[in-house]
Design a protein around this motif. Sequence first.
Motif, PDB file in Angstrom:
ATOM      1  N   GLU A  11      45.317  42.761  53.205  1.00 45.89           N
ATOM      2  CA  GLU A  11      45.158  41.784  54.270  1.00 45.89           C
ATOM      3  C   GLU A  11      46.529  41.431  54.830  1.00 45.89           C
ATOM      4  O   GLU A  11      47.553  41.618  54.168  1.00 45.89           O
ATOM      5  CB  GLU A  11      44.421  40.528  53.790  1.00 45.89           C
ATOM      6  N   PHE A  12      46.527  40.933  56.050  1.00 41.27           N
ATOM      7  CA  PHE A  12      47.773  40.655  56.738  1.00 41.27           C
ATOM      8  C   PHE A  12      47.751  39.228  57.285  1.00 41.27           C
ATOM      9  O   PHE A  12      46.704  38.578  57.361  1.00 41.27           O
ATOM     10  CB  PHE A  12      47.990  41.641  57.887  1.00 41.27           C
ATOM     11  N   LEU A  14      48.828  37.285  60.725  1.00 33.71           N
ATOM     12  CA  LEU A  14      49.226  37.444  62.121  1.00 33.71           C
ATOM     13  C   LEU A  14      50.123  36.273  62.530  1.00 33.71           C
ATOM     14  O   LEU A  14      49.666  35.138  62.634  1.00 33.71           O
ATOM     15  CB  LEU A  14      47.986  37.504  63.023  1.00 33.71           C
ATOM     16  N   LEU A  94      42.260  44.108  56.128  1.00 31.92           N
ATOM     17  CA  LEU A  94      42.566  45.458  56.585  1.00 31.92           C
ATOM     18  C   LEU A  94      41.399  46.027  57.402  1.00 31.92           C
ATOM     19  O   LEU A  94      41.613  46.681  58.432  1.00 31.92           O
ATOM     20  CB  LEU A  94      42.871  46.362  55.391  1.00 31.92           C
ATOM     21  N   CYS A  97      41.377  44.447  60.724  1.00 35.71           N
ATOM     22  CA  CYS A  97      42.532  44.963  61.444  1.00 35.71           C
ATOM     23  C   CYS A  97      42.209  46.322  62.074  1.00 35.71           C
ATOM     24  O   CYS A  97      42.488  46.560  63.256  1.00 35.71           O
ATOM     25  CB  CYS A  97      43.698  45.103  60.470  1.00 35.71           C
ATOM     26  N   GLN A 100      39.652  45.912  64.904  1.00 35.64           N
ATOM     27  CA  GLN A 100      40.293  45.358  66.098  1.00 35.64           C
ATOM     28  C   GLN A 100      41.069  46.435  66.855  1.00 35.64           C
ATOM     29  O   GLN A 100      40.945  46.570  68.076  1.00 35.64           O
ATOM     30  CB  GLN A 100      41.232  44.217  65.691  1.00 35.64           C
ATOM     31  N   PHE A 101      41.829  47.223  66.108  1.00 36.88           N
ATOM     32  CA  PHE A 101      42.607  48.283  66.752  1.00 36.88           C
ATOM     33  C   PHE A 101      41.688  49.346  67.355  1.00 36.88           C
ATOM     34  O   PHE A 101      41.954  49.855  68.444  1.00 36.88           O
ATOM     35  CB  PHE A 101      43.571  48.943  65.760  1.00 36.88           C
ATOM     36  N   ASN A 172      53.435  41.592  54.452  1.00 39.56           N
ATOM     37  CA  ASN A 172      52.118  41.631  55.098  1.00 39.56           C
ATOM     38  C   ASN A 172      52.083  40.753  56.348  1.00 39.56           C
ATOM     39  O   ASN A 172      51.020  40.462  56.878  1.00 39.56           O
ATOM     40  CB  ASN A 172      51.031  41.195  54.119  1.00 39.56           C
ATOM     41  N   ILE A 174      52.507  40.372  60.122  1.00 37.74           N
ATOM     42  CA  ILE A 174      52.554  41.146  61.362  1.00 37.74           C
ATOM     43  C   ILE A 174      53.132  40.259  62.466  1.00 37.74           C
ATOM     44  O   ILE A 174      52.562  39.214  62.793  1.00 37.74           O
ATOM     45  CB  ILE A 174      51.156  41.638  61.768  1.00 37.74           C
ATOM     46  N   CYS A 179      46.346  43.235  65.578  1.00 41.96           N
ATOM     47  CA  CYS A 179      46.759  44.416  64.807  1.00 41.96           C
ATOM     48  C   CYS A 179      47.001  45.583  65.758  1.00 41.96           C
ATOM     49  O   CYS A 179      46.076  46.319  66.088  1.00 41.96           O
ATOM     50  CB  CYS A 179      45.684  44.781  63.782  1.00 41.96           C
ATOM     51  N   ASP A 180      48.229  45.742  66.163  1.00 43.62           N
ATOM     52  CA  ASP A 180      48.577  46.853  67.032  1.00 43.62           C
ATOM     53  C   ASP A 180      49.299  47.926  66.238  1.00 43.62           C
ATOM     54  O   ASP A 180      49.787  47.678  65.126  1.00 43.62           O
ATOM     55  CB  ASP A 180      49.440  46.372  68.194  1.00 43.62           C
ATOM     56  N   LEU A 184      52.169  47.726  62.846  1.00 51.11           N
ATOM     57  CA  LEU A 184      51.675  48.272  61.580  1.00 51.11           C
ATOM     58  C   LEU A 184      52.592  49.380  61.063  1.00 51.11           C
ATOM     59  O   LEU A 184      52.807  49.501  59.855  1.00 51.11           O
ATOM     60  CB  LEU A 184      50.252  48.799  61.752  1.00 51.11           C
TER      61      LEU A 184
END
Length: 317
Positions: A11-12, A14, A94, A97, A100-101, A172, A174, A179-180, A184
């Motif tokens: 997980e990240f 933002l 993840l 993410c 989304q991307f 983690n 970003i 999530c681009d 990443l």
Amino acid sequence: MMKANHSLKTEFILIGFTDHPELKTLLFLVFSAIYLTTMVGNLGLVALIYVERRLHTPMYIFLGNLALMDSCCSCAITPKMLENFFSVDRRISLDECMTQFYFLCLAETADCFLLAAMAYDRYVAICNPLQYHTMMSKKLSIHMSIGTFIAGNLHSLIHTGCLLRLNFCKSNRIAHFFCDILPLYRLSCTDPFINELMIYIFSMPIQVFTISTVFISYFCILCTIFKMKSKDGRGKAFSTCGSHFLSVSIFYICLLMYIGPSEDSNKDIPVAVFYTIIIPLLNPFIYSLRNKEVINAVKKVMSTYNILKNSSASTTH
């Protein structure tokens, strides 16, 4: 060894606009208004083109699909960004993410092909008007639209699959509001060489092909317009192509600025805001406000709605 020495991130966080925490309420209200206007404008345009038979022409079929993709782009990015303005941890998994991307990549790829298709449609309409109905039929425009979605899905699957091969064992955090692909890459402890190679193999040819199609189409259009003897004809041709050329110019300038080489993550956010949030907001207005057919269709739908409303009210009384 990598997994033993580092914990892999699933997980990240933002970071987004946290450089200005005092502005979070204002930014939330502004982006909420933009999101609402974007969805109403684009989905309203899709619905208008669907219900109004006079708009069932190649140009408006492409425009309706472009509006649908702009809605997809906005839905992929903005809701999570709005949530993170007041979220305590601003976390994204993840899986979220990658999803989304995927939808962002789908929308942007389809937009490139649709803008190229619209440029070709205008080229045929202005440079070969007598052959327009044979060279650009409704059936062909539907097939081209389906082709853009297939190409967008395949392109998205390729890059999303390549992202899944990366191991994220660095920070983690970003430095972005979604999530681009470039942020990443900066967090990956796996060499992203294959990912970058896929960009050169697939993404660059798409950009070259679509930009070349737009450039060649408009070069031919301008040559034809300047040869016209009638001022009214030139004015009508410029009016027909002006909105599309403006939209194309804004889209590609932002896209080329964003994919240009840079290690400065501070450049990413302002440009990304423009091409993921502002352009989907502007497109329905760029194409509609100066388009008499769209305005007349809106008036017709509103008139029909008022007649039905008055008829219902009189029946009730």
